[in-house]
Write an enzyme that holds these catalytic residues in place. Structure first.
Site, mmCIF file in Angstrom:
data_model
loop_
_atom_site.group_PDB
_atom_site.id
_atom_site.type_symbol
_atom_site.label_atom_id
_atom_site.label_comp_id
_atom_site.label_asym_id
_atom_site.label_seq_id
_atom_site.Cartn_x
_atom_site.Cartn_y
_atom_site.Cartn_z
ATOM 1 N N THR A 16 51.615 14.553 3.833
ATOM 2 C CA THR A 16 52.965 14.874 4.293
ATOM 3 C C THR A 16 52.937 15.764 5.534
ATOM 4 O O THR A 16 53.577 15.467 6.551
ATOM 5 C CB THR A 16 53.719 15.611 3.159
ATOM 6 N N GLY A 137 55.870 28.663 5.075
ATOM 7 C CA GLY A 137 56.139 27.418 5.805
ATOM 8 C C GLY A 137 56.483 27.672 7.260
ATOM 9 O O GLY A 137 55.665 28.166 8.042
ATOM 10 N N GLU A 193 55.794 19.752 -8.457
ATOM 11 C CA GLU A 193 54.643 18.862 -8.636
ATOM 12 C C GLU A 193 54.590 18.375 -10.089
ATOM 13 O O GLU A 193 55.058 19.067 -10.999
ATOM 14 C CB GLU A 193 53.347 19.635 -8.375
ATOM 15 N N LYS A 208 49.526 33.560 -1.451
ATOM 16 C CA LYS A 208 50.269 33.961 -0.249
ATOM 17 C C LYS A 208 50.350 35.488 -0.158
ATOM 18 O O LYS A 208 50.236 36.063 0.927
ATOM 19 C CB LYS A 208 51.664 33.328 -0.273
ATOM 20 N N GLY A 305 57.552 21.910 3.068
ATOM 21 C CA GLY A 305 58.099 20.650 3.574
ATOM 22 C C GLY A 305 57.442 20.262 4.873
ATOM 23 O O GLY A 305 56.880 21.085 5.595
#
Ligand code: HSE
Length: 437
Positions: A16, A137, A193, A208, A305
């Site tokens: 992705t 992200g 998921e 993170k 994303g």
């Protein structure tokens, strides 16, 4: 007119995010060239599966299954690792760094588990590893910490860093649904998921948090120093009771540095309704950073994303390319790793307020007995809430919001209460309340 300098890019992993990066390079390549004064040229994309249509128009001649050969090509200057995990991804990253080629990655798990080795390899071979996409992200939080806030001692970082968890918590609260039902719906909608443990058990947030803490405090943060509790099994009742008392429950990464050391933890935490972090809903991420010079700053955006992550990866590619052209490289973590090793705060010494939900025997005097034990451990009570019990209920939920207390005292008070006869029929639910000073 002289020809614009070209920087050859290899992308490893055509999933992705890989497809998003390729698409961004194709669509915004011209804009980037104008801004950078150099051209980022895609030399190849490696993946074991080069048959599946990824929805991007990429020249089939650029696709290969041989990642190692692509990395080694003399016309590849920068390597983007988007394979994920700690197996072949690590091998490829080390191969690229050994060749002196900068690497861009989104791989927080690898950085959290093997960051020290990777940063040292980059240092040794006078190159760099860039990882903006690993946390938050599309939010440029790594750049903010490394550059924008470099004049500050970082006092605290609070992060909502996992979109899956925040989405689940938001739906549980808004629709008053149980955890399992929302998780299933999130999986069906592709927000969670099929194997959700990495997200819902807090590990992704812990990775993170380790990356952010290592940047903030210039140290390696071993994952076993990140106390981690996820949201699996969190009761809708606690979300509702917390709301009644003016709070939202968020899965927070908590990073705090003080004279007594650094705390790095991940846990469901009560945040006052009016606080900015309480307003972060759905799949969004947010990071609140307090520096001693700047004060409080807040970063918000899509934490995952294809497009958001690609935005961060390509920004790193641009930095790597500019640094290559300048013949230098950005300061990196390994240099800061050389500083005095950080001391991690003893968990028992951490002071916080807490939300407690007792399943308490509905009998005169029980609440007083509980209050006496808390008082004996110097734990004050800020508020108490008991819903009217259903008829004939032997045990009823009683919520107590405590004043600030050391975790050590809280744990021994709860153990004492659990050992008392005729008080509670099950373990007390406990969540931290964060007051953000
Ligand atoms: N699985 C993560 C999330 C995104 O749900 O936020 C990747 O870091």
């Amino acid at each position: 007119m002289s020809k614009m300098k070209e920087i050859g890019v290899a992308v490893l992993g055509f999933g992705t995010v890989g497809a998003g990066v390729v698409e961004t390079l194709l669509e915004n390549g011209g804009l980037l060239a104008e801004r950078l004064g150099l051209r980022l040229v895609l030399r190849g994309v490696a993946d074991l599966d080069i048959q599946t249509d990824r929805g991007v128009k990429v020249d089939p001649a650029l696709l290969t299954t041989d990642g190692a050969a692509l990395i080694a090509r003399p016309d590849v200057d920068v390597v983007v690792e988007l394979i994920g995990g700690t197996g072949v991804a690590k091998t490829f990253i080390l191969q690229a760094l050994k060749l002196g080629k900068p690497v861009v990655t989104a791989n927080k798990k690898l950085l959290a588990e093997h960051g020290e080795e990777i940063h040292r390899m980059a240092e040794e071979h006078k190159t760099e590893i860039l990882f903006e996409a690993s946390v938050g992200g599309g939010i440029p939080i790594i750049k903010a910490l490394r550059e924008g806030l470099c004049a500050n001692r970082i006092e605290s970082i609070y992060g909502i860093l996992n979109g899956t968890c925040n989405y689940i918590l938001t739906r549980m609260e808004e629709e008053k649904l149980p955890f399992d039902e929302v998780l299933k719906a999130a999986q069906a909608a592709g927000y969670a998921e099929a194997e959700p443990s990495l997200d819902i058990d807090g590990h992704d947030t812990a990775h993170k948090a380790a990356v952010l803490a290592s940047l903030a405090y210039g140290c390696n943060v071993p994952l076993d120093k990140v106390r981690t509790t996820g949201i699996r099994g969190l009761a809708a009742a606690d979300i509702a009771y917390a709301a009644d008392m003016g709070y939202r429950i968020k899965l927070l990464a908590i990073i705090q540095g003080g004279a007594d050391g650094v705390e790095v933890s991940v846990q469901p935490t009560l945040v006052e309704h009016g606080h900015q972090l309480a307003a972060v809903s759905g799949v969004f991420n947010a990071v609140l950073v307090k520096g001693d010079v700047v004060g409080t700053t807040l970063y918000y955006g899509r934490g995952a994303g294809r497009a958001a992550t690609a935005s961060a990866v390509v920004a790193d590619l641009a930095d790597a390319a500019l640094n290559l052209r300048a013949g230098g490289r950005r300061r990196d973590l390994s240099a800061v790793h050389a500083r005095t090793p950080v001391v991690f705060r003893e968990p028992g010494e951490i002071v916080a307020r807490h939300y407690l939900r007792f399943s308490m025997k509905d009998q005169p005097g029980t609440l007083a007995r509980v209050a006496t034990v808390l008082g004996g451990h110097r734990i004050g009570i800020d508020s108490v809430m008991q819903k009217e019990a259903p008829k004939n209920a032997e045990y009823v939920p009683v919520i107590i919001v405590t004043g600030p207390a050391k975790e050590r005292e809280m744990a021994s008070a709860l153990a004492e209460i659990a050992a008392m006869a005729g008080v509670a029929d099950r373990p007390t639910v406990i969540y931290r309340i964060e007051d953000f000073e």
